[in-house]
Design a protein around this motif. Structure first.
Motif, PDB file in Angstrom:
ATOM      1  N   ASP A  18     -31.295 -25.592 -35.083  1.00 29.37           N
ATOM      2  CA  ASP A  18     -32.722 -25.723 -35.379  1.00 29.37           C
ATOM      3  C   ASP A  18     -33.060 -27.180 -35.673  1.00 29.37           C
ATOM      4  O   ASP A  18     -32.210 -27.951 -36.125  1.00 29.37           O
ATOM      5  CB  ASP A  18     -33.105 -24.897 -36.613  1.00 29.37           C
ATOM      6  N   SER A  19     -34.314 -27.537 -35.445  1.00 31.93           N
ATOM      7  CA  SER A  19     -34.833 -28.852 -35.838  1.00 31.93           C
ATOM      8  C   SER A  19     -36.263 -28.675 -36.336  1.00 31.93           C
ATOM      9  O   SER A  19     -36.966 -27.763 -35.907  1.00 31.93           O
ATOM     10  CB  SER A  19     -34.838 -29.826 -34.659  1.00 31.93           C
ATOM     11  N   TYR A  20     -36.675 -29.562 -37.233  1.00 37.63           N
ATOM     12  CA  TYR A  20     -38.063 -29.502 -37.688  1.00 37.63           C
ATOM     13  C   TYR A  20     -38.528 -30.896 -38.093  1.00 37.63           C
ATOM     14  O   TYR A  20     -37.723 -31.813 -38.314  1.00 37.63           O
ATOM     15  CB  TYR A  20     -38.218 -28.543 -38.877  1.00 37.63           C
ATOM     16  N   ALA A  21     -39.835 -31.052 -38.176  1.00 38.81           N
ATOM     17  CA  ALA A  21     -40.453 -32.268 -38.693  1.00 38.81           C
ATOM     18  C   ALA A  21     -41.767 -31.866 -39.341  1.00 38.81           C
ATOM     19  O   ALA A  21     -42.391 -30.880 -38.932  1.00 38.81           O
ATOM     20  CB  ALA A  21     -40.695 -33.286 -37.578  1.00 38.81           C
ATOM     21  N   ALA A  22     -42.195 -32.616 -40.345  1.00 42.10           N
ATOM     22  CA  ALA A  22     -43.442 -32.299 -41.042  1.00 42.10           C
ATOM     23  C   ALA A  22     -43.957 -33.543 -41.743  1.00 42.10           C
ATOM     24  O   ALA A  22     -43.188 -34.460 -42.049  1.00 42.10           O
ATOM     25  CB  ALA A  22     -43.236 -31.169 -42.049  1.00 42.10           C
ATOM     26  N   ASP A  36     -36.104 -24.031 -32.293  1.00 40.34           N
ATOM     27  CA  ASP A  36     -34.842 -23.287 -32.355  1.00 40.34           C
ATOM     28  C   ASP A  36     -34.146 -23.436 -31.008  1.00 40.34           C
ATOM     29  O   ASP A  36     -34.546 -22.829 -30.024  1.00 40.34           O
ATOM     30  CB  ASP A  36     -35.142 -21.814 -32.675  1.00 40.34           C
ATOM     31  N   GLY A  37     -33.109 -24.273 -30.960  1.00 36.29           N
ATOM     32  CA  GLY A  37     -32.452 -24.606 -29.707  1.00 36.29           C
ATOM     33  C   GLY A  37     -31.557 -23.513 -29.166  1.00 36.29           C
ATOM     34  O   GLY A  37     -31.032 -22.689 -29.906  1.00 36.29           O
ATOM     35  N   THR A 236     -34.663 -21.881 -40.462  1.00 36.56           N
ATOM     36  CA  THR A 236     -35.554 -22.995 -40.782  1.00 36.56           C
ATOM     37  C   THR A 236     -36.903 -22.451 -41.231  1.00 36.56           C
ATOM     38  O   THR A 236     -37.475 -21.574 -40.574  1.00 36.56           O
ATOM     39  CB  THR A 236     -35.757 -23.930 -39.570  1.00 36.56           C
ATOM     40  N   VAL A 237     -37.368 -22.953 -42.363  1.00 34.92           N
ATOM     41  CA  VAL A 237     -38.648 -22.540 -42.942  1.00 34.92           C
ATOM     42  C   VAL A 237     -39.409 -23.786 -43.375  1.00 34.92           C
ATOM     43  O   VAL A 237     -38.851 -24.661 -44.038  1.00 34.92           O
ATOM     44  CB  VAL A 237     -38.448 -21.646 -44.202  1.00 34.92           C
ATOM     45  N   VAL A 238     -40.678 -23.874 -43.007  1.00 36.15           N
ATOM     46  CA  VAL A 238     -41.550 -24.941 -43.483  1.00 36.15           C
ATOM     47  C   VAL A 238     -42.840 -24.311 -43.995  1.00 36.15           C
ATOM     48  O   VAL A 238     -43.415 -23.441 -43.320  1.00 36.15           O
ATOM     49  CB  VAL A 238     -41.893 -25.964 -42.376  1.00 36.15           C
TER      50      VAL A 238
END
Length: 242
Positions: A18-22, A36-37, A236-238
């Motif tokens: 997983d990857s995220y940005a915010a 989600d790769g 992953t949770v944002v």
């Protein structure tokens, strides 16, 4: 704005794909991207990391105060389409990365509006006194639910629950869903996540946790619960809230 985020590999995983940005923009505007790769260890990592980086760069570079609803829609959709082209081209030129892809959900929260673009089965929710799923899963089991073949409860444990029908990077072009919803900026929480959360924590429990914990600890608590319930996938949770 309060932004909380947690990303970790599942109990049975060796790496987190997983990857995220915010972040925040001018005018008390917030944004986030979750990917989600998929496509093997290397491919999944590259696809999700590349997509989240490119989409976040486009949002932070191109957003400006006073954009219309349609302009924000075009920003999100074009960001995902551009990332799709890069991920697809990268995978096509590398034997080890061939066929890689990633789900994507991207949001911008501006005033009492939340703008959402998605492809795949990563989700966006609005949480307050109730839970509302903004996005629609692009998956085999969601099609089965829509066709009345299985119930929503059966879908959560179906053997094909991880088979998705749309993703970023797997084809030259991508169809992107877009949603515009109104929120109560003072009390609502916008939550985006990968299926590592939604497959292991029920909607009812996500709502319960939202009402039981502070907004800045919500992502950590939900990720912990997903691990406690099996943690069979990366999580992953944002969350974005006032």
């Amino acid at each position: 704005m309060k932004i909380s985020a947690k990303s970790e590999k599942g109990v049975s995983r060796s790496i987190n794909q997983d990857s995220y940005a915010a972040g925040e923009l001018t005018g008390n505007v917030s944004w986030a991207v979750v990917c989600d790769g998929m496509g093997g260890a290397a491919g999944g990592n590259v696809a999700s990391a590349t997509a989240s980086k490119l989409i976040s760069e486009k949002i932070t570079t191109c957003y400006h105060v006073g954009m219309s609803d349609n302009s924000i829609k075009n920003l999100l959709v074009s960001a995902i389409e551009s990332a799709n082209a890069v991920v697809y081209d990268t995978g096509s030129k590398s034997e080890s990365l061939y066929g890689m892809g990633t789900t994507v959900v991207a949001v911008i929260v501006n005033g009492n509006k939340v703008y959402v673009a998605s492809a795949g089965d990563s989700r966006a929710y609005i949480l307050s006194d109730s839970i509302f799923q903004i996005t629609t899963d692009h998956s085999v089991v969601q099609q089965m639910v829509d066709n009345g073949e299985i119930t929503k409860e059966e879908a959560r444990v179906h053997p094909k629950k991880n088979v998705i029908t749309r993703a970023l990077g797997v084809d030259k072009e991508i169809r992107v869903d877009f949603f515009l919803e109104e929120i109560n900026r003072e009390k609502d929480v916008v939550l985006i996540c990968t299926d590592g959360l939604s497959n292991f924590v029920s909607d009812e429990d996500i709502l319960k946790f939202t009402q039981s914990y502070g907004k800045l600890e919500l992502a950590d608590r939900l990720a912990e619960e997903a691990c406690k319930n099996g943690g069979g996938d990366d999580i992953t949770v944002v969350t974005l809230s006032n």
